[in-house]
Motif scaffolding. Sequence first.
Motif, PDB file in Angstrom:
ATOM      1  N   THR A   1       0.834  -1.205   0.000  1.00  0.00           N
ATOM      2  CA  THR A   1       0.000   0.000   0.000  1.00  0.00           C
ATOM      3  C   THR A   1       0.873   1.261   0.000  1.00  0.00           C
ATOM      4  O   THR A   1       0.486   2.296  -0.553  1.00  0.00           O
TER       5      THR A   1
ATOM      6  N   GLY B   1     -12.780   2.875   2.113  1.00  0.00           N
ATOM      7  CA  GLY B   1     -12.232   1.783   2.939  1.00  0.00           C
ATOM      8  C   GLY B   1     -10.918   2.244   3.549  1.00  0.00           C
ATOM      9  O   GLY B   1      -9.891   1.579   3.434  1.00  0.00           O
ATOM     10  N   THR B   2     -10.974   3.363   4.256  1.00  0.00           N
ATOM     11  CA  THR B   2      -9.735   4.054   4.660  1.00  0.00           C
ATOM     12  C   THR B   2      -8.981   3.333   5.776  1.00  0.00           C
ATOM     13  O   THR B   2      -7.786   3.541   5.954  1.00  0.00           O
ATOM     14  N   GLY B   3      -9.672   2.481   6.560  1.00  0.00           N
ATOM     15  CA  GLY B   3      -8.965   1.749   7.626  1.00  0.00           C
ATOM     16  C   GLY B   3      -8.325   2.713   8.611  1.00  0.00           C
ATOM     17  O   GLY B   3      -8.975   3.627   9.134  1.00  0.00           O
TER      18      GLY B   3
ATOM     19  N   VAL C   1      -4.247   5.527   6.412  1.00  0.00           N
ATOM     20  CA  VAL C   1      -2.891   5.735   5.880  1.00  0.00           C
ATOM     21  C   VAL C   1      -2.886   6.358   4.475  1.00  0.00           C
ATOM     22  O   VAL C   1      -2.077   7.245   4.194  1.00  0.00           O
TER      23      VAL C   1
ATOM     24  N   ASP D   1     -15.296   4.733   5.634  1.00  0.00           N
ATOM     25  CA  ASP D   1     -15.160   3.319   5.977  1.00  0.00           C
ATOM     26  C   ASP D   1     -16.487   2.888   6.581  1.00  0.00           C
ATOM     27  O   ASP D   1     -17.214   3.701   7.159  1.00  0.00           O
ATOM     28  N   VAL D   2     -16.792   1.614   6.437  1.00  0.00           N
ATOM     29  CA  VAL D   2     -18.026   1.095   7.026  1.00  0.00           C
ATOM     30  C   VAL D   2     -17.834   0.850   8.524  1.00  0.00           C
ATOM     31  O   VAL D   2     -18.806   0.793   9.275  1.00  0.00           O
ATOM     32  N   SER D   3     -16.584   0.749   8.966  1.00  0.00           N
ATOM     33  CA  SER D   3     -16.271   0.393  10.351  1.00  0.00           C
ATOM     34  C   SER D   3     -16.064   1.637  11.218  1.00  0.00           C
ATOM     35  O   SER D   3     -15.160   2.442  10.967  1.00  0.00           O
TER      36      SER D   3
ATOM     37  N   SER E   1     -19.563   5.191   5.957  1.00  0.00           N
ATOM     38  CA  SER E   1     -20.379   4.930   4.772  1.00  0.00           C
ATOM     39  C   SER E   1     -20.128   3.500   4.289  1.00  0.00           C
ATOM     40  O   SER E   1     -18.995   3.023   4.287  1.00  0.00           O
ATOM     41  N   ASP E   2     -21.213   2.845   3.875  1.00  0.00           N
ATOM     42  CA  ASP E   2     -21.084   1.566   3.177  1.00  0.00           C
ATOM     43  C   ASP E   2     -20.718   1.920   1.728  1.00  0.00           C
ATOM     44  O   ASP E   2     -21.556   2.457   0.992  1.00  0.00           O
ATOM     45  N   LEU E   3     -19.482   1.660   1.361  1.00  0.00           N
ATOM     46  CA  LEU E   3     -18.936   2.129   0.076  1.00  0.00           C
ATOM     47  C   LEU E   3     -19.343   3.595  -0.119  1.00  0.00           C
ATOM     48  O   LEU E   3     -19.080   4.415   0.760  1.00  0.00           O
TER      49      LEU E   3
ATOM     50  N   ASN F   1      -8.294   0.741  -1.253  1.00  0.00           N
ATOM     51  CA  ASN F   1      -7.748  -0.578  -0.953  1.00  0.00           C
ATOM     52  C   ASN F   1      -8.821  -1.282  -0.142  1.00  0.00           C
ATOM     53  O   ASN F   1      -8.842  -1.215   1.085  1.00  0.00           O
TER      54      ASN F   1
ATOM     55  N   PRO G   1     -11.410  -4.780   0.724  1.00  0.00           N
ATOM     56  CA  PRO G   1     -11.159  -6.227   0.891  1.00  0.00           C
ATOM     57  C   PRO G   1     -11.296  -6.966  -0.448  1.00  0.00           C
ATOM     58  O   PRO G   1     -12.268  -6.755  -1.172  1.00  0.00           O
TER      59      PRO G   1
ATOM     60  N   PRO H   1     -13.657  -7.938   8.529  1.00  0.00           N
ATOM     61  CA  PRO H   1     -14.266  -7.120   7.461  1.00  0.00           C
ATOM     62  C   PRO H   1     -13.239  -6.330   6.631  1.00  0.00           C
ATOM     63  O   PRO H   1     -13.575  -5.792   5.587  1.00  0.00           O
ATOM     64  N   ALA H   2     -12.000  -6.263   7.119  1.00  0.00           N
ATOM     65  CA  ALA H   2     -10.958  -5.595   6.334  1.00  0.00           C
ATOM     66  C   ALA H   2     -10.355  -6.529   5.292  1.00  0.00           C
ATOM     67  O   ALA H   2      -9.646  -6.097   4.380  1.00  0.00           O
TER      68      ALA H   2
HETATM   69  C1  LIG Z   1      -7.947  -3.972   3.162  1.00  0.00           C
HETATM   70  S1  LIG Z   1      -8.518  -2.842   4.401  1.00  0.00           S
HETATM   71  C2  LIG Z   1      -7.584  -1.402   3.882  1.00  0.00           C
HETATM   72  C3  LIG Z   1      -7.457  -0.332   4.908  1.00  0.00           C
HETATM   73  C4  LIG Z   1      -6.578   0.856   4.470  1.00  0.00           C
HETATM   74  N1  LIG Z   1      -7.128   1.503   3.293  1.00  0.00           N
HETATM   75  C5  LIG Z   1      -5.178   0.377   4.166  1.00  0.00           C
HETATM   76  O1  LIG Z   1      -4.800   0.369   2.980  1.00  0.00           O
HETATM   77  O2  LIG Z   1      -4.423   0.025   5.108  1.00  0.00           O
HETATM   78  C6  LIG Z   1     -10.149  -2.538   3.785  1.00  0.00           C
HETATM   79  C7  LIG Z   1     -10.992  -1.524   4.551  1.00  0.00           C
HETATM   80  O3  LIG Z   1     -12.258  -1.423   3.871  1.00  0.00           O
HETATM   81  C8  LIG Z   1     -13.286  -1.334   4.836  1.00  0.00           C
HETATM   82  N2  LIG Z   1     -14.528  -1.820   4.239  1.00  0.00           N
HETATM   83  C9  LIG Z   1     -14.935  -3.096   4.044  1.00  0.00           C
HETATM   84  N3  LIG Z   1     -16.148  -3.126   3.448  1.00  0.00           N
HETATM   85  C10 LIG Z   1     -16.514  -1.830   3.279  1.00  0.00           C
HETATM   86  C11 LIG Z   1     -17.676  -1.210   2.740  1.00  0.00           C
HETATM   87  N4  LIG Z   1     -18.686  -1.935   2.264  1.00  0.00           N
HETATM   88  N5  LIG Z   1     -17.727   0.135   2.724  1.00  0.00           N
HETATM   89  C12 LIG Z   1     -16.695   0.873   3.217  1.00  0.00           C
HETATM   90  N6  LIG Z   1     -15.578   0.336   3.750  1.00  0.00           N
HETATM   91  C13 LIG Z   1     -15.486  -1.000   3.777  1.00  0.00           C
HETATM   92  C14 LIG Z   1     -12.807  -2.167   6.008  1.00  0.00           C
HETATM   93  O4  LIG Z   1     -13.455  -1.791   7.198  1.00  0.00           O
HETATM   94  C15 LIG Z   1     -11.304  -1.865   5.990  1.00  0.00           C
HETATM   95  O5  LIG Z   1     -11.001  -0.771   6.817  1.00  0.00           O
END
Ligand SMILES: C[S@@+](CC[C@H](N)C(=O)[O-])C[C@H]1O[C@@H](n2cnc3c(N)ncnc32)[C@H](O)[C@@H]1O
Length: 275
Positions: free
Chosen positions: A98, A118-120, A123, A141-143, A168-170, A184, A186, A206-207
């Motif tokens: 990443t 999906g900012t986690g 970063v 992020d959804v979480s 937000s869900d996506l 980035n 899942p 979920p990540a």
């Molecule tokens: C692979 S991790 C990447 C996190 C960060 N972007 C990184 O590169 O380290 C994927 C992220 O997507 C989020 N995620 C999963 N499904 C999602 C959805 N439907 N909407 C938004 N975020 C989602 C997860 O909660 C997780 O934080």
Amino acid sequence: MQNVLSVIQASTLYFQKNGVESPRLNIEHLLAHVLGKKRMELYLEFDRPLGDAELEPLRALVRRRAGGEPLQHLLGTAEFHGRIFTCDKRALIPRPETEQFCEIVLARGPAARVLDVGTGSGVIALTLAAAWPEARVEAVDVSADALALARENAARLGLTERVLFAQSDLLESVTGEFDLIVANLPYIATAEIAQLAREVRHDPLPALDGGPRGLEIFERFIPQAARHLRGRFALEIGHDQTAALTELLGAHNFQDILPQTDYQGRNRFLFANYG
Ligand SMILES: C[S@@+](CC[C@H](N)C(=O)[O-])C[C@H]1O[C@@H](n2cnc3c(N)ncnc32)[C@H](O)[C@@H]1O
């Protein structure tokens, strides 16, 4: 009496026996953490005696690392693109791939309105915001847990005013248009997760979980992104997903679709334009 070097040597062997990758690097990080030093400073203090006050907390960390807890969780931090981020079980541990993804995105030049999906731990959004002072960056992020960590990281880096985090869900709760959407998300097929390294299983499920084929999240995300994008699209993807995602992007009228390899030569990134 144990000293810095003897502890490093004994723990390196112990980690090797317990299947820890890069065993010496791991013990150096943990010892430096316990002593409140930089890792390289240990090299100037190999003869320093270590007493129980230092060895006891170290032994606890060594045991947990040998049991498969990730180094970054034990340190509480991860280095990403030259910055230190808080890192814990609320979000994925940021990966070197990443960092490379961010480097490629940065090399293509700044964008004014940026969205990270999906900012986690934040970063990607925070790295782009730090590099592009003129950019308005949003990240979703959804979480809720991940967003709390991302906000802590924004504060840690003095970027709170520059990056807007939202749940937000996506793109369901996202409004407006962007010149650059990065993600980035899942992408691992559900059945493959049980085979991942034991450290990876400390990341939130979920990540990692991209659905039965690992493509299901992209199948929802790509048409949504098209409705909000007037510019560049950048995805981190699984190494075997280039063909399927190229077809999906093409079907939704994305143009200039270009895969790029990571340092190991695997197709791990996909870039495109839209609108
Ligand atoms: C692979 S991790 C990447 C996190 C960060 N972007 C990184 O590169 O380290 C994927 C992220 O997507 C989020 N995620 C999963 N499904 C999602 C959805 N439907 N909407 C938004 N975020 C989602 C997860 O909660 C997780 O934080």
